[in-house]
Design a protein around this motif. Structure first.
Motif, mmCIF file in Angstrom:
data_model
loop_
_atom_site.group_PDB
_atom_site.id
_atom_site.type_symbol
_atom_site.label_atom_id
_atom_site.label_comp_id
_atom_site.label_asym_id
_atom_site.label_seq_id
_atom_site.Cartn_x
_atom_site.Cartn_y
_atom_site.Cartn_z
ATOM 1 N N THR A 1 54.352 142.477 -17.257
ATOM 2 C CA THR A 1 53.207 141.947 -17.699
ATOM 3 C C THR A 1 51.874 142.658 -17.281
ATOM 4 O OG1 THR A 1 54.374 139.680 -17.508
ATOM 5 C CG2 THR A 1 51.975 139.665 -17.083
ATOM 6 N N ASP A 2 51.893 143.064 -16.273
ATOM 7 C CA ASP A 2 50.656 144.051 -15.753
ATOM 8 C C ASP A 2 50.830 145.320 -16.515
ATOM 9 O OD1 ASP A 2 48.533 144.404 -13.743
ATOM 10 O OD2 ASP A 2 49.942 146.521 -13.560
ATOM 11 N N ALA A 3 51.738 145.995 -16.914
ATOM 12 C CA ALA A 3 51.875 147.161 -17.988
ATOM 13 C C ALA A 3 51.189 146.692 -19.210
ATOM 14 C CB ALA A 3 52.894 147.735 -18.166
ATOM 15 N N ARG A 4 51.252 145.484 -19.955
ATOM 16 C CA ARG A 4 50.794 145.039 -21.073
ATOM 17 C C ARG A 4 49.165 144.843 -20.930
ATOM 18 N NH1 ARG A 4 55.182 141.254 -20.997
ATOM 19 N NH2 ARG A 4 56.932 142.144 -22.467
ATOM 20 N N ARG A 5 48.995 144.276 -19.671
ATOM 21 C CA ARG A 5 47.509 144.224 -19.556
ATOM 22 C C ARG A 5 46.830 145.465 -19.279
ATOM 23 N NH1 ARG A 5 44.601 145.789 -15.535
ATOM 24 N NH2 ARG A 5 46.554 146.196 -14.122
ATOM 25 N N ALA A 6 47.401 146.414 -18.460
ATOM 26 C CA ALA A 6 46.594 147.771 -18.401
ATOM 27 C C ALA A 6 46.712 148.414 -19.907
ATOM 28 C CB ALA A 6 47.405 148.379 -17.390
ATOM 29 N N PHE A 7 47.678 148.580 -20.649
ATOM 30 C CA PHE A 7 47.843 149.257 -21.797
ATOM 31 C C PHE A 7 46.908 148.663 -22.832
ATOM 32 C CE2 PHE A 7 52.481 150.335 -20.687
ATOM 33 C CZ PHE A 7 52.036 151.751 -20.258
ATOM 34 N N GLY A 8 46.624 147.196 -22.740
ATOM 35 C CA GLY A 8 45.784 146.821 -23.666
ATOM 36 C C GLY A 8 44.327 147.125 -23.366
ATOM 37 N N GLN A 9 43.876 147.697 -22.549
ATOM 38 C CA GLN A 9 42.354 148.053 -22.350
ATOM 39 C C GLN A 9 42.053 149.210 -23.152
ATOM 40 O OE1 GLN A 9 41.150 147.422 -17.710
ATOM 41 N NE2 GLN A 9 43.344 148.086 -17.877
ATOM 42 N N LEU A 10 43.364 150.170 -23.568
ATOM 43 C CA LEU A 10 42.927 151.309 -24.341
ATOM 44 C C LEU A 10 42.992 151.177 -25.734
ATOM 45 C CD1 LEU A 10 43.045 152.177 -21.230
ATOM 46 C CD2 LEU A 10 44.076 154.748 -22.787
ATOM 47 N N SER A 11 42.200 151.587 -26.665
ATOM 48 C CA SER A 11 42.569 151.457 -27.938
ATOM 49 C C SER A 11 43.563 152.279 -28.299
ATOM 50 C CB SER A 11 41.486 151.928 -28.850
ATOM 51 O OG SER A 11 41.074 153.103 -28.619
ATOM 52 N N LYS A 12 44.181 152.233 -29.632
ATOM 53 C CA LYS A 12 45.217 153.282 -30.010
ATOM 54 C C LYS A 12 44.939 154.728 -30.068
ATOM 55 C CE LYS A 12 48.566 154.178 -33.940
ATOM 56 N NZ LYS A 12 48.933 153.601 -35.179
ATOM 57 N N LYS A 13 43.581 154.797 -30.423
ATOM 58 C CA LYS A 13 42.889 156.370 -30.696
ATOM 59 C C LYS A 13 42.831 156.780 -29.142
ATOM 60 C CE LYS A 13 38.846 158.873 -32.099
ATOM 61 N NZ LYS A 13 37.592 158.404 -32.743
ATOM 62 N N GLU A 14 42.525 155.936 -28.214
ATOM 63 C CA GLU A 14 42.312 156.551 -26.758
ATOM 64 C C GLU A 14 43.544 156.712 -26.283
ATOM 65 O OE1 GLU A 14 38.266 154.077 -25.218
ATOM 66 O OE2 GLU A 14 40.109 153.091 -25.262
ATOM 67 N N PHE A 15 44.654 155.887 -26.478
ATOM 68 C CA PHE A 15 45.849 156.076 -25.998
ATOM 69 C C PHE A 15 46.470 157.413 -26.490
ATOM 70 C CE2 PHE A 15 50.460 155.859 -25.415
ATOM 71 C CZ PHE A 15 50.636 155.381 -24.112
ATOM 72 N N LEU A 16 46.349 157.868 -27.811
ATOM 73 C CA LEU A 16 46.812 159.240 -28.306
ATOM 74 C C LEU A 16 46.197 160.285 -27.805
ATOM 75 C CD1 LEU A 16 47.183 158.162 -31.926
ATOM 76 C CD2 LEU A 16 49.168 158.419 -30.329
ATOM 77 N N GLN A 17 44.666 160.111 -27.303
ATOM 78 C CA GLN A 17 44.296 161.168 -26.742
ATOM 79 C C GLN A 17 44.755 161.376 -25.314
ATOM 80 O OE1 GLN A 17 39.851 160.678 -25.330
ATOM 81 N NE2 GLN A 17 39.607 161.905 -27.332
ATOM 82 N N VAL A 18 45.040 160.404 -24.747
ATOM 83 C CA VAL A 18 45.778 160.479 -23.162
ATOM 84 C C VAL A 18 47.187 161.204 -23.363
ATOM 85 C CG1 VAL A 18 46.237 159.277 -21.249
ATOM 86 C CG2 VAL A 18 44.113 158.662 -22.219
ATOM 87 N N TRP A 19 47.936 160.541 -24.450
ATOM 88 C CA TRP A 19 49.173 161.269 -24.679
ATOM 89 C C TRP A 19 48.961 162.916 -25.095
ATOM 90 C CZ3 TRP A 19 54.040 161.048 -23.461
ATOM 91 C CH2 TRP A 19 54.855 161.833 -24.473
#
Length: 271
Positions: free
Chosen positions: A170-188
């Motif tokens: 539940t907390d991971a969904r909350r946290a992951f939901g703060q980044l856009s897909k573009k932002e997450f891919l950049q971090v990856w």
């Protein structure tokens, strides 16, 4: 949850952090990709209450450290963490990192070997370990696979892959939901950029490796035991925990960290 009351403005981003203060051995906790400081709530309280000076922060573009200001890159993440350590005038802190945070801690220790007293890595592989052809293929394929996922599904899929317990998911969904897909891919992509095989390298400070028993992400289940053997250290396997072991089984991880800290030289360590 701590609200990160302090700010370090750097390269267009207000990096948010919290520092428990005091004269105890300083620890700096760096979270995983897409997560935030909340993942270390249990460890922060456990170690603060035992006299350690605990610093938690949100990496650039994560949690409360938004907007990112400049793109998230491996080099920028290293610069940010070093700047935070300098800003707080921390005397050779212990770096604690989960997943991306573990790769970041390794990079700081490798580039600035006198900056940290020790390194604790939770759920990450060695930056310098050689990769098999299968592992190279896995790394290369990850970004296209993530790109193909519908943006609305990404937080849930990532959370379910990372955690075992319902609270952690539940907390991971909350946290992951703060980044856009573009932002997450950049971090990856930045996370992958930390990988730089160098088979002869050995960590120049005391090293603690912690892995969830049920961590099925990437190659961690196989790679961390190899890393432990190479470095001649004993990995700590957390029962019933997945990739985010510090949230799946917080007490066991807190106790493992405390046990490791008590093996370090006494100076600055709570009695």
């Amino acid at each position: 949850m701590v609200n990160l009351p302090s700010v370090l403005s750097l390269q267009g981003c207000d990096l948010r952090y919290a520092d428990s203060g005091g004269d105890g051995l300083p620890l700096v906790f760096s979270h995983g990709a897409g997560a935030d400081h909340v993942m270390f709530d249990a460890q922060r309280v456990h170690l603060r209450d035992r006299g350690y000076r605990v610093v938690v922060w949100d990496l650039r573009g994560h949690g409360l450290s938004r907007p990112a200001g400049v793109p998230f890159t491996a080099g920028q993440a290293v610069a940010d963490l070093c700047a935070l350590i300098g800003h707080l005038a921390l005397d050779r802190p212990v770096l604690v990192g989960q997943s991306l945070g573990g790769n970041l801690g390794q990079a700081v220790v490798r580039r600035h070997p006198g900056l940290a007293r020790a390194l604790i890595v939770i759920g990450a592989t060695s930056n310098t370990a050689p990769l098999s052809w299968r592992e190279r293929l896995l790394v290369k394929a990850a970004a296209p696979m993530l790109s193909a996922m519908p943006a609305r599904n990404l937080p849930g899929l990532m959370a379910d892959a990372s955690a075992v317990t319902q609270d952690a998911r539940t907390d991971a969904r909350r946290a992951f939901g703060q980044l856009s897909k573009k932002e997450f891919l950049q971090v990856w992509r930045a996370t992958v950029a930390f990988l730089s095989p160098d088979p002869g390298y050995r960590t120049p400070v005391p090293l603690c490796l912690i892995r969830g028993e049920r961590d099925g992400t990437g190659n961690i289940a196989a790679a961390m035991p190899r890393w432990a053997g190479t470095e001649n250290v004993q990995e700590v396997v957390i029962p019933g925990a997945g990739h985010i072991a510090n949230q799946d089984n917080p007490r066991a991880v807190s106790e493992a960290i405390e046990a490791f800290l008590r093996t370090l030289p006494v100076r600055g360590r709570p009695g």
